[in-house]
Design a protein around this motif. Structure first.
Motif, short mmCIF file in Angstrom:
data_model
loop_
_atom_site.label_atom_id
_atom_site.label_comp_id
_atom_site.label_asym_id
_atom_site.label_seq_id
_atom_site.Cartn_x
_atom_site.Cartn_y
_atom_site.Cartn_z
N THR A 235 19.75 -23.08 2.01
CA THR A 235 20.18 -22.15 0.97
C THR A 235 21.36 -22.79 0.25
O THR A 235 22.26 -23.33 0.90
CB THR A 235 20.66 -20.82 1.61
OG1 THR A 235 19.77 -20.46 2.66
CG2 THR A 235 20.72 -19.70 0.59
N ASN A 236 21.36 -22.73 -1.07
CA ASN A 236 22.44 -23.39 -1.82
C ASN A 236 23.32 -22.44 -2.62
O ASN A 236 24.43 -22.82 -3.00
CB ASN A 236 21.85 -24.40 -2.81
CG ASN A 236 21.27 -25.60 -2.10
OD1 ASN A 236 21.76 -26.01 -1.06
ND2 ASN A 236 20.21 -26.15 -2.65
N HIS A 237 22.80 -21.27 -2.93
CA HIS A 237 23.55 -20.38 -3.83
C HIS A 237 23.39 -18.93 -3.35
O HIS A 237 22.31 -18.56 -2.89
CB HIS A 237 23.01 -20.54 -5.26
CG HIS A 237 23.88 -19.87 -6.28
ND1 HIS A 237 23.78 -18.53 -6.58
CD2 HIS A 237 24.90 -20.36 -7.04
CE1 HIS A 237 24.70 -18.22 -7.50
NE2 HIS A 237 25.39 -19.30 -7.79
N PRO A 238 24.46 -18.12 -3.50
CA PRO A 238 24.37 -16.74 -3.00
C PRO A 238 23.20 -15.95 -3.60
O PRO A 238 22.68 -15.04 -2.94
CB PRO A 238 25.72 -16.13 -3.38
CG PRO A 238 26.47 -17.13 -4.19
CD PRO A 238 25.82 -18.45 -3.97
N ARG A 239 22.77 -16.29 -4.81
CA ARG A 239 21.65 -15.53 -5.40
C ARG A 239 20.34 -15.73 -4.65
O ARG A 239 19.40 -14.97 -4.83
CB ARG A 239 21.47 -15.94 -6.88
CG ARG A 239 22.56 -15.44 -7.79
CD ARG A 239 22.04 -14.72 -9.05
NE ARG A 239 21.08 -15.48 -9.80
CZ ARG A 239 21.37 -16.30 -10.81
NH1 ARG A 239 22.62 -16.45 -11.21
NH2 ARG A 239 20.43 -16.94 -11.46
N GLU A 240 20.27 -16.78 -3.81
CA GLU A 240 19.06 -17.00 -3.02
C GLU A 240 18.98 -16.05 -1.82
O GLU A 240 17.93 -15.91 -1.20
CB GLU A 240 19.01 -18.45 -2.53
CG GLU A 240 18.89 -19.44 -3.67
CD GLU A 240 19.30 -20.85 -3.28
OE1 GLU A 240 19.05 -21.26 -2.14
OE2 GLU A 240 19.88 -21.54 -4.13
N ALA A 241 20.11 -15.42 -1.50
CA ALA A 241 20.16 -14.51 -0.35
C ALA A 241 19.65 -13.13 -0.78
O ALA A 241 20.39 -12.17 -0.88
CB ALA A 241 21.59 -14.43 0.18
N THR A 242 18.35 -13.05 -1.03
CA THR A 242 17.74 -11.81 -1.51
C THR A 242 17.35 -10.90 -0.35
O THR A 242 17.39 -11.32 0.81
CB THR A 242 16.45 -12.15 -2.28
OG1 THR A 242 15.55 -12.78 -1.35
CG2 THR A 242 16.69 -13.07 -3.45
N ALA A 243 16.91 -9.70 -0.69
CA ALA A 243 16.40 -8.79 0.34
C ALA A 243 15.18 -9.40 1.03
O ALA A 243 15.01 -9.26 2.25
CB ALA A 243 16.03 -7.45 -0.29
N GLU A 244 14.34 -10.11 0.27
CA GLU A 244 13.15 -10.73 0.87
C GLU A 244 13.55 -11.82 1.87
O GLU A 244 12.98 -11.91 2.96
CB GLU A 244 12.28 -11.36 -0.23
CG GLU A 244 11.55 -10.35 -1.10
CD GLU A 244 12.33 -9.92 -2.33
OE1 GLU A 244 13.59 -10.02 -2.32
OE2 GLU A 244 11.70 -9.49 -3.32
N ALA A 245 14.53 -12.66 1.48
CA ALA A 245 14.99 -13.72 2.38
C ALA A 245 15.64 -13.11 3.62
O ALA A 245 15.43 -13.57 4.74
CB ALA A 245 15.97 -14.65 1.66
N ARG A 246 16.40 -12.06 3.41
CA ARG A 246 17.05 -11.38 4.54
C ARG A 246 16.01 -10.82 5.51
O ARG A 246 16.13 -10.96 6.72
CB ARG A 246 17.93 -10.25 4.01
CG ARG A 246 18.71 -9.51 5.08
CD ARG A 246 19.15 -8.14 4.59
NE ARG A 246 17.98 -7.34 4.21
CZ ARG A 246 17.98 -6.40 3.28
NH1 ARG A 246 19.06 -6.10 2.60
NH2 ARG A 246 16.87 -5.72 3.00
N ASP A 247 14.96 -10.21 4.96
CA ASP A 247 13.90 -9.66 5.83
C ASP A 247 13.18 -10.77 6.59
O ASP A 247 12.83 -10.61 7.77
CB ASP A 247 12.90 -8.84 5.00
CG ASP A 247 13.53 -7.57 4.44
OD1 ASP A 247 14.66 -7.22 4.86
OD2 ASP A 247 12.90 -6.93 3.56
N ALA A 248 12.94 -11.89 5.92
CA ALA A 248 12.27 -13.02 6.59
C ALA A 248 13.14 -13.54 7.73
O ALA A 248 12.66 -13.78 8.84
CB ALA A 248 11.98 -14.13 5.57
N CYS A 249 14.44 -13.66 7.47
CA CYS A 249 15.35 -14.14 8.52
C CYS A 249 15.44 -13.14 9.67
O CYS A 249 15.56 -13.54 10.83
CB CYS A 249 16.73 -14.42 7.94
SG CYS A 249 16.73 -15.88 6.89
N ALA A 250 15.36 -11.86 9.35
CA ALA A 250 15.41 -10.84 10.41
C ALA A 250 14.19 -10.97 11.33
O ALA A 250 14.31 -10.86 12.55
CB ALA A 250 15.47 -9.44 9.80
#
Ligand SMILES: *Cc1c(COP(=O)(O)O)cnc(C)c1O
Length: 383
Positions: A235-250
């Protein structure tokens, strides 16, 4: 997972059925890979247009619709756009830039396996990614259009690991290992797990950021059979930390997979202490531990994306002590011939047999007693 915004999270693809949008194979089939497709979606600058036309000879263009939606189309300097839209500067080479800056080819005992450090190997399991990062350190082999071709022979690579009992850690990378089907990945992981001296498995993947739809409950149920299995995302930028990315990481974290993050320091993307601080805080909220910030490798055609080492050190200086220790990654230079070397602000100003002079995060200087290596009874004060 729709929102109330016009078009929802699907943005430009609001006409697509959510079931398709959330299907990773649909996302891959609908990637933007040509100048024609890109130009319909995004007015290109002349530098970008020329870059896209020439990209086919260096590193292919590919952007998933999901990731494309993170681009601010009104901003020609958008930090998401800079990572994935080619520019003409890619076709020029600074004098210090190299095709294989980490000399991986020089540490490749059998094709597809890089054995540079004593107890661990880098296993390149595919040459394809969901989207292509324009600063890719491995662009010579990744995407299939560059100077070389990746020719991994799985049987030979696994046999090498079997023969080399010092290898206790295997890092699957590529390309992106999570582009393999669940079945192929499971077969590979089970072969590696069957080797008695292999202790630690990890996967390096940008899929949670480029294609979070790929992180399915089925994938996670398969991966958790191979613990200890860790994952490094990118991940390089805070805008990449989306709800979708958060759910995938969860999903990954709930499967017991410890998550780390690798960031590449990039000019005009994240070469700013405030941006980096926001990124590392968002990563912690996604249950991801910031692991490395890399100085952008000296790969050909990346000079326009490279920030200074001074800036990298300034970023670490702004984080260390000022925020949660877990949020502070290690800044490293992967220098030609050297391997990863940690760099950062100096906290040791002087050091001799009697004392060490240290500097804290506020810049204040302290003297601290050094201890001898052989035990001596301390003098006892007699009153
Ligand atoms: C980065 C890298 C590793 C892993 O290094 P860690 O510091 O253990 O994360 C292993 N092999 C190669 C060739 C690498 O470039």
């Amino acid at each position: 997972m729709q929102t109330d915004e016009p078009g929802g999270r699907q943005g430009l693809w609001s006409h697509v059925a959510p079931a398709d949008w959330n299907d990773w194979r649909w996302q891959l089939r609908h990637r933007i890979t040509t100048v024609e497709a890109l130009e319909i979606l995004l007015p290109l600058t002349p530098e970008e247009r020329e870059g896209v036309l020439l990209a086919g000879k260096k590193l292919a263009l590919a952007i998933t619709p999901y990731f494309f939606n993170l681009i601010d189309r009104a901003d020609p300097n958008c930090p998401i756009r800079r990572q994935v839209v080619p520019r003409v500067e890619e076709t020029t080479t600074a004098p210090w830039e190299l095709t294989d800056p980490c000399d991986e080819d020089g540490h490749t005992p059998v094709s597809g396996l890089v054995h540079r450090y004593p107890d661990r190997v880098l296993f390149l399991v595919t040459d394809r990614c969901a989207s292509y990062c324009r600063y890719c350190t491995r662009c010579r082999v990744v995407s299939g259009v560059g100077e070389q071709h990746l020719e991994t022979n799985f049987t030979v690579a696994i046999e090498y690991i079997r023969q080399h009992t010092e290898v206790r850690d295997i890092l699957l990378s590529g390309g992106d290992p999570l582009l393999l089907s669940d079945e192929r990945l499971e077969h590979l992981l089970s072969q590696l797990r069957a080797i008695p001296h292999v202790e630690f498995l990890r996967i390096g993947s940008r899929i949670p950021i480029f294609l979070p739809q790929r992180i399915t409950p089925e994938l996670c149920a398969m991966l958790k059979k191979f613990h200890p299995l860790w994952m490094s995302i990118h991940t390089n930028h805070p805008r990449e930390a989306t709800a979708e990315a958060r759910d995938a990481c969860a999903l990954l974290a709930d499967a017991g997979i410890p998550l780390g993050n690798q960031t590449v320091l990039l000019r005009g993307v994240n070469d700013d202490p405030a941006v980096m601080k926001s990124l590392v805080h968002k990563l912690l909220m996604m249950r991801v531990r910031p692991y490395y910030i890399y100085q952008c490798d000296l790969v050909r055609g990346t000079h326009h994306l490279r920030a200074s080492v001074r800036k990298g050190i300034e970023i670490i200086e702004a984080l260390r002590g000022h925020t949660t220790g877990y949020a502070v990654p290690q800044y490293v230079i992967d220098a030609p011939g050297a391997g990863k070397v940690p760099v950062g602000p100096d906290s040791v100003l002087a050091h001799d047999k009697q004392r060490i002079i240290i500097r804290n995060y506020e810049g204040r200087v302290f003297e601290y007693p050094e201890v001898g290596d052989t035990y001596v009874t301390p003098p006892v004060a007699i009153r």
